[in-house]
Design a protein around this motif. Sequence first.
Motif, PDB file in Angstrom:
ATOM      1  N   MET A 174      36.928 -43.586  53.328  1.00  0.00           N
ATOM      2  CA  MET A 174      36.265 -42.627  54.122  1.00  0.00           C
ATOM      3  C   MET A 174      34.608 -42.481  52.830  1.00  0.00           C
ATOM      4  O   MET A 174      34.203 -42.112  53.205  1.00  0.00           O
ATOM      5  N   ASP A 175      34.964 -43.419  51.767  1.00  0.00           N
ATOM      6  CA  ASP A 175      33.572 -43.921  51.072  1.00  0.00           C
ATOM      7  C   ASP A 175      32.639 -42.760  50.420  1.00  0.00           C
ATOM      8  O   ASP A 175      31.478 -42.633  50.634  1.00  0.00           O
ATOM      9  N   ILE A 176      33.705 -41.803  49.874  1.00  0.00           N
ATOM     10  CA  ILE A 176      32.661 -40.352  49.361  1.00  0.00           C
ATOM     11  C   ILE A 176      33.471 -40.159  47.851  1.00  0.00           C
ATOM     12  O   ILE A 176      33.011 -39.572  47.513  1.00  0.00           O
ATOM     13  N   LEU A 177      34.459 -41.570  47.860  1.00  0.00           N
ATOM     14  CA  LEU A 177      34.378 -41.284  46.407  1.00  0.00           C
ATOM     15  C   LEU A 177      34.062 -42.659  45.674  1.00  0.00           C
ATOM     16  O   LEU A 177      34.025 -43.641  45.822  1.00  0.00           O
ATOM     17  N   GLN A 178      33.759 -41.989  43.847  1.00  0.00           N
ATOM     18  CA  GLN A 178      33.820 -43.297  43.461  1.00  0.00           C
ATOM     19  C   GLN A 178      34.299 -42.868  42.059  1.00  0.00           C
ATOM     20  O   GLN A 178      35.322 -41.949  42.050  1.00  0.00           O
ATOM     21  N   ARG A 179      34.674 -44.475  41.773  1.00  0.00           N
ATOM     22  CA  ARG A 179      36.248 -45.054  40.821  1.00  0.00           C
ATOM     23  C   ARG A 179      35.680 -45.153  39.693  1.00  0.00           C
ATOM     24  O   ARG A 179      34.809 -45.084  39.297  1.00  0.00           O
ATOM     25  N   HIS A 180      35.986 -44.369  38.620  1.00  0.00           N
ATOM     26  CA  HIS A 180      35.910 -44.229  36.986  1.00  0.00           C
ATOM     27  C   HIS A 180      37.311 -45.178  36.157  1.00  0.00           C
ATOM     28  O   HIS A 180      37.550 -45.657  36.482  1.00  0.00           O
ATOM     29  N   GLU A 181      36.674 -44.982  34.465  1.00  0.00           N
ATOM     30  CA  GLU A 181      37.992 -45.058  34.197  1.00  0.00           C
ATOM     31  C   GLU A 181      39.465 -44.452  34.287  1.00  0.00           C
ATOM     32  O   GLU A 181      38.791 -43.597  35.165  1.00  0.00           O
ATOM     33  N   LYS A 182      40.288 -45.407  33.437  1.00  0.00           N
ATOM     34  CA  LYS A 182      41.205 -44.392  33.329  1.00  0.00           C
ATOM     35  C   LYS A 182      41.787 -43.207  32.916  1.00  0.00           C
ATOM     36  O   LYS A 182      40.546 -43.344  32.686  1.00  0.00           O
ATOM     37  N   LEU A 183      42.090 -42.557  33.444  1.00  0.00           N
ATOM     38  CA  LEU A 183      42.181 -41.145  32.723  1.00  0.00           C
ATOM     39  C   LEU A 183      43.267 -41.789  31.537  1.00  0.00           C
ATOM     40  O   LEU A 183      44.235 -42.146  31.128  1.00  0.00           O
ATOM     41  N   PHE A 184      43.542 -41.192  30.095  1.00  0.00           N
ATOM     42  CA  PHE A 184      43.618 -41.385  28.789  1.00  0.00           C
ATOM     43  C   PHE A 184      45.472 -40.855  28.331  1.00  0.00           C
ATOM     44  O   PHE A 184      45.026 -39.885  28.272  1.00  0.00           O
ATOM     45  N   THR A 185      46.306 -41.618  28.551  1.00  0.00           N
ATOM     46  CA  THR A 185      47.410 -40.857  29.101  1.00  0.00           C
ATOM     47  C   THR A 185      47.806 -42.035  27.370  1.00  0.00           C
ATOM     48  O   THR A 185      48.838 -40.814  27.253  1.00  0.00           O
ATOM     49  N   GLY A 186      48.101 -42.665  26.984  1.00  0.00           N
ATOM     50  CA  GLY A 186      48.610 -42.831  25.903  1.00  0.00           C
ATOM     51  C   GLY A 186      49.614 -44.591  26.048  1.00  0.00           C
ATOM     52  O   GLY A 186      49.283 -45.350  25.400  1.00  0.00           O
TER      53      GLY A 186
END
Lengths: 232, 232
Positions: A208-220
């Motif tokens: 849908m081309d509505i999302l921007q991807r960022h860094e990964k969630l920090f989980t350890g």
Amino acid sequence: MEGEKIENFIPHLSFDCVIFGFNGTALKILILEYHDTKLFALPGGFVGKNQSLQDAVQRGVKERTGLDQVYLDQFQVFGSLERSDSEAMKQILQASNEDLEKNKWMLDRFITVGYYALINYEEVTLVPDRFSDSITWYALDELPALMMDHNQIVEKALTTLRRNIDEKIVGMNLLPKRFTMKQLQNVYEAILSQPLRRTTFQRKMLSMDILQRHEKLFTGTAHKAPYLYSFK
Amino acid sequence: MEGEKIENFIPHLSFDCVIFGFNGTALKILILEYHDTKLFALPGGFVGKNQSLQDAVQRGVKERTGLDQVYLDQFQVFGSLERSDSEAMKQILQASNEDLEKNKWMLDRFITVGYYALINYEEVTLVPDRFSDSITWYALDELPALMMDHNQIVEKALTTLRRNIDEKIVGMNLLPKRFTMKQLQNVYEAILSQPLRRTTFQRKMLSMDILQRHEKLFTGTAHKAPYLYSFK
């Protein structure tokens, strides 16, 4: 329902609001219960003669629920002759010690404009107005019988929400600014009331081309951490 | 506008209809012109106190245009304070020799429910009512200045129609029962007001899984004849 004089309001015209709440997993609806009547209803109100419809709805929702600046979308006008219920209105007025004669315009036939909204229900504090015992979130599958045609209004709101799900979710800031694909899928599943396949859902959302991807969630444990996204 | 008494109608509430017509190539809108006023407007009307909104709209459209059983969809309620224009209403009543005093409720502030429809304009005969000189199809890019906020109502109807184009076209029987891909593309192009790529359009339509393919159109030169389709 403000116990106001007919002179101030447009007769025969009201609005009713279906306010959907989402807490990350479940979809619920705001329902009022009237003092000593066992009558349940959607929050609604009337339109002042010198008030825009938009202002009437915003002020009405604030008075009935305590919620400020909820963004509500019109979705349908309900205009049948059968929808009004003067007996129920009479009970509500009597239970609140309101003068029946002075308020008899409220017993007339009403055409109502339906609105709906989608909010994050963990971020709001509810305040019932003086006509109501309580204002409470009810799960969609545990709704009580509502007065007049309010159950039908809820059904129709839900149909519309499902149809508009893509733009609605983007517009409603229902999620934190950055969220995982799993969180986004949770919203869709709650609204559509059905499980979705993770891979199909992800492919659809990305296409849908509505999302921007960022860094990964920090989980350890970085190698299994999901990516964070935001709406473009 | 029926010159009726206020007692019979819900005050402050009206409806207005954007009736789009399509003749196979162009998209037009139905506009009324009022006697001796140079005022142009959408066909509309009022709601009887003992009449459902739905009935009011169907009867109103029939009275104002002569069109019977047009399927109209609600799309928005227009409720601002600024939208009413008592001067224009006064001119219309005076030009039709209506009693201003008796009809002064028509000069009040009105909230209007907007409806739209899409019909095949070659199949209908128009009949203006007694307030109107004419009722005429106007091309979208040649609309006159309309009274009150009617130009805005048209804009909003068009936006909605474009958004709902797929289901609207299926629902509206705008095309003959069997049609070619080219005919279907013509409808889309007229509504979206832009040319579409034949191959992309065809792929989209086929992927929507709404079309049933039939025999080829008989043209005499079979090898170049296009297929006929119908909606499933």
